[in-house]
Structures are given as C-alpha cells and as structure tokens.
Design an enzyme around this catalytic site. Structure first.
Site, PDB file in Angstrom:
ATOM      1  N   HIS A  70       1.126  -1.274  -0.144  1.00 11.84           N
ATOM      2  CA  HIS A  70      -0.092   0.108   0.049  1.00 11.84           C
ATOM      3  C   HIS A  70       0.775   1.235   0.040  1.00 11.84           C
ATOM      4  CE1 HIS A  70       0.724   1.109   4.177  1.00 11.84           C
ATOM      5  NE2 HIS A  70       0.649  -0.241   4.520  1.00 11.84           N
ATOM      6  N   ARG A 121      -5.846   1.238   4.213  1.00 14.38           N
ATOM      7  CA  ARG A 121      -4.717   1.602   3.302  1.00 14.38           C
ATOM      8  C   ARG A 121      -4.587   0.780   2.238  1.00 14.38           C
ATOM      9  NH1 ARG A 121      -3.133  -0.335   8.300  1.00 14.38           N
ATOM     10  NH2 ARG A 121      -1.341  -1.551   8.632  1.00 14.38           N
ATOM     11  N   GLU A 148      -1.625  -6.809   7.800  1.00 17.58           N
ATOM     12  CA  GLU A 148      -0.379  -6.614   8.405  1.00 17.58           C
ATOM     13  C   GLU A 148      -0.217  -7.367   9.460  1.00 17.58           C
ATOM     14  OE1 GLU A 148       2.597  -6.143   8.320  1.00 17.58           O
ATOM     15  OE2 GLU A 148       3.169  -4.023   7.796  1.00 17.58           O
ATOM     16  N   HIS A 240       0.507  -5.361   2.634  1.00 20.95           N
ATOM     17  CA  HIS A 240       1.216  -4.862   3.343  1.00 20.95           C
ATOM     18  C   HIS A 240       2.669  -5.307   3.422  1.00 20.95           C
ATOM     19  CE1 HIS A 240      -2.529  -3.102   5.231  1.00 20.95           C
ATOM     20  NE2 HIS A 240      -2.884  -4.161   4.830  1.00 20.95           N
TER      21      HIS A 240
END
Length: 289
Positions: A70, A121, A148, A240
């Site tokens: 991202h 994100r 993440e 991520h």
C-alpha cells in the site's frame, strides 16, 4: 538451475518506514540464489487447456502475479507502529497508488482478479490503482489473512520514541526477528479490535511475529490465490510489508534469516512471472523494466 534474485535491503532499521522516494541508488541489496523448481504440471493436457482458455479470453499465457505494498499511510508518515489498526493513506500515499496504477497501464498490464486485506490503506491503494487501469469492476476479495503483522503492545507508538525508551537492540528484535513477537496488546488498550465488525468470528491476535504472519498468509494463498493463478488468471495483491514478505518468502524460497531483511517499498509493483506449476520464471520491480 538457479537465478540471482536481488531484493532491496534497508539496513538502517530505525529510519521511518517506508524508505520514501525509494530507488535502486538509495537502497542496498542482498542477493539470494533463487532455485527454479523443475516440476511439471500433473497433466500437460490440462495445462494446455488452461493456456488455450487464457488465450481466448485475452489473458497471459503464463500465470502472472503482481504484488503491491500500500501507499504511504498517515502512521508511516508519523513513524508509528500500525499493524492491524486501520489508518488511511497520506497525501503522498494516494499519489504513490495512482502512480503505480498509471505505470501498470503504461506497461500494458491487465488483471482478472484482485486480493487485498480488510484494512483501508490497502483497499484504497487497490481502488486507486484499478481506477487508473479503468478496472474498478474487477472482482476483489478482501480478507483479514492478508492483514499486516499485528504489532501488539507497540501499536500506535512512535518508533524513535521506543528506541529512546528501551534501546535500539530491543526494538530491532521486535521489528526484525523472525519468530519473536512484540509484547501483547494490553486488554484496556484503545487499539483493541474486539468490537470491530470486520473481525466478527475471527481469532484476533494480541501480537504476532513474522513467523505467525506467514502462518496465516500462506494457507490463504494456497486456498484462494494459487487456484486463480492455476486457472490462468492475472492476479494483483495489494497488501502490507509483512504479509507480502510472507508471499515473497514462499515464491522466492527465501531463508528465514534473510526474509526479515527484505524491505518492500510502498507503491512499487513487484511482478512475478510464473510457470504453469507456479514456480518462478522471473521476479522484478516494474519500475526497473
């Protein structure tokens, strides 16, 4: 047969993540020997059918996977541990996502299916790229397995302040060790996610190591992403740093001790060209080709 895989390695771990304005000139590299698996599809006839189907539908003749971290988030900008907390893109992150989409379009990339996490994100980065590709209509799977790494009790804390408080060596262990997680999130932390609807029925971790993250990402890859690739679909994953490390470790056969040093820059598409059996033919940053 083997090929050299060059990966950017950021050896100054206490710099803000990500390394903004990343370029080969500003990064150091670790060279890994990437073995090419020589196994063949179980059925050559089935592989041929997949290729014919792909040709008829305008898809690539070999499986192709694009990974994108991202764009810069607001907490990346503020140098804070983010993990599972839902933080939006910064203005720079929006620009990075749009630039990635424009680059993909300029290089003639198209996709059939996309995957992302349930964090804003990563989702917004994907949408901005697809908008540039005129492909917002594509099917997108959102799943927490691609989130993440959970940073536990470090969530929300400033990285430099933690270095000042407990020392650089301890923070490096928490951030860059393979199997040592940070301290768990306190029960009374404002960053607890028990009431978040997107995690209804999900065993929310209180902290994770990179090994823990790999343990949830790879089963999802095997169950959802790999089958799409085997069908000849062109796949993009917007995720991520650590969930993409998990995929890179698997695809590129990177050792445990080396994967922790792999730094994945924001908004830079990584292209994996794969054989029919999903072994790696080539891996590169699109901006370098």
């Amino acid at each position: 047969v083997s090929m050299t895989l060059e990966m950017p390695f950021k050896d100054n771990f206490d710099l803000p993540d990500p390394l903004y304005g990343w370029s080969p000139e500003r990064s150091k590299y670790l060279a890994f020997r990437l073995p090419r698996r020589t196994s063949q599809p179980d059925s050559p006839a089935q592989a041929g059918e997949v290729r014919e189907s792909a040709r008829g539908e305008g898809r690539s003749l070999m499986p192709q996977l694009v990974l994108v971290r991202h764009g810069q988030s607001q907490w990346n900008l503020e140098n804070r541990f983010t993990g599972w907390w839902d933080v939006d893109l910064s203005e720079q992150g929006v620009a990075e996502a749009r630039a990635a989409g424009k680059l993909l379009k300029e290089r003639g990339f198209g996709f059939d299916r996309c995957f992302t996490s349930v964090l804003t994100r990563a989702i917004r980065t994907l949408h901005l790229m697809l908008h540039e590709l005129d492909s917002l209509w594509l099917p997108v799977a959102k799943d927490w397995h691609l989130n993440e790494r959970h940073y536990g009790g470090l969530t929300g804390l400033n990285k430099q302040e933690m270095i000042d408080k407990v020392g650089a060596d301890q923070v490096k262990i928490w951030r860059r060790s393979f199997d040592i997680p940070p301290p768990p999130l306190d029960a009374g932390s404002p960053y607890q996610l028990a009431g978040d609807r997107r995690y209804a029925g999900v065993p929310i971790p209180q902290t994770e190591s990179l090994k823990d993250t790999i343990g949830r990402v790879l089963p999802y890859y095997d169950a959802e992403i790999a089958p799409a690739l085997l069908r000849g679909e062109r796949v993009m994953v917007s995720a991520h740093g650590n969930s993409l490390r998990a995929l890179e470790k698997h695809l590129s056969n990177v050792a445990d001790a080396d994967i922790v040093g792999l730094e994945i820059p924001t908004g830079q598409p990584i292209v994996y060209e794969l054989n029919d059996d999903l072994s790696v033919r080539d891996r590169y940053y699109l901006s370098e080709r």
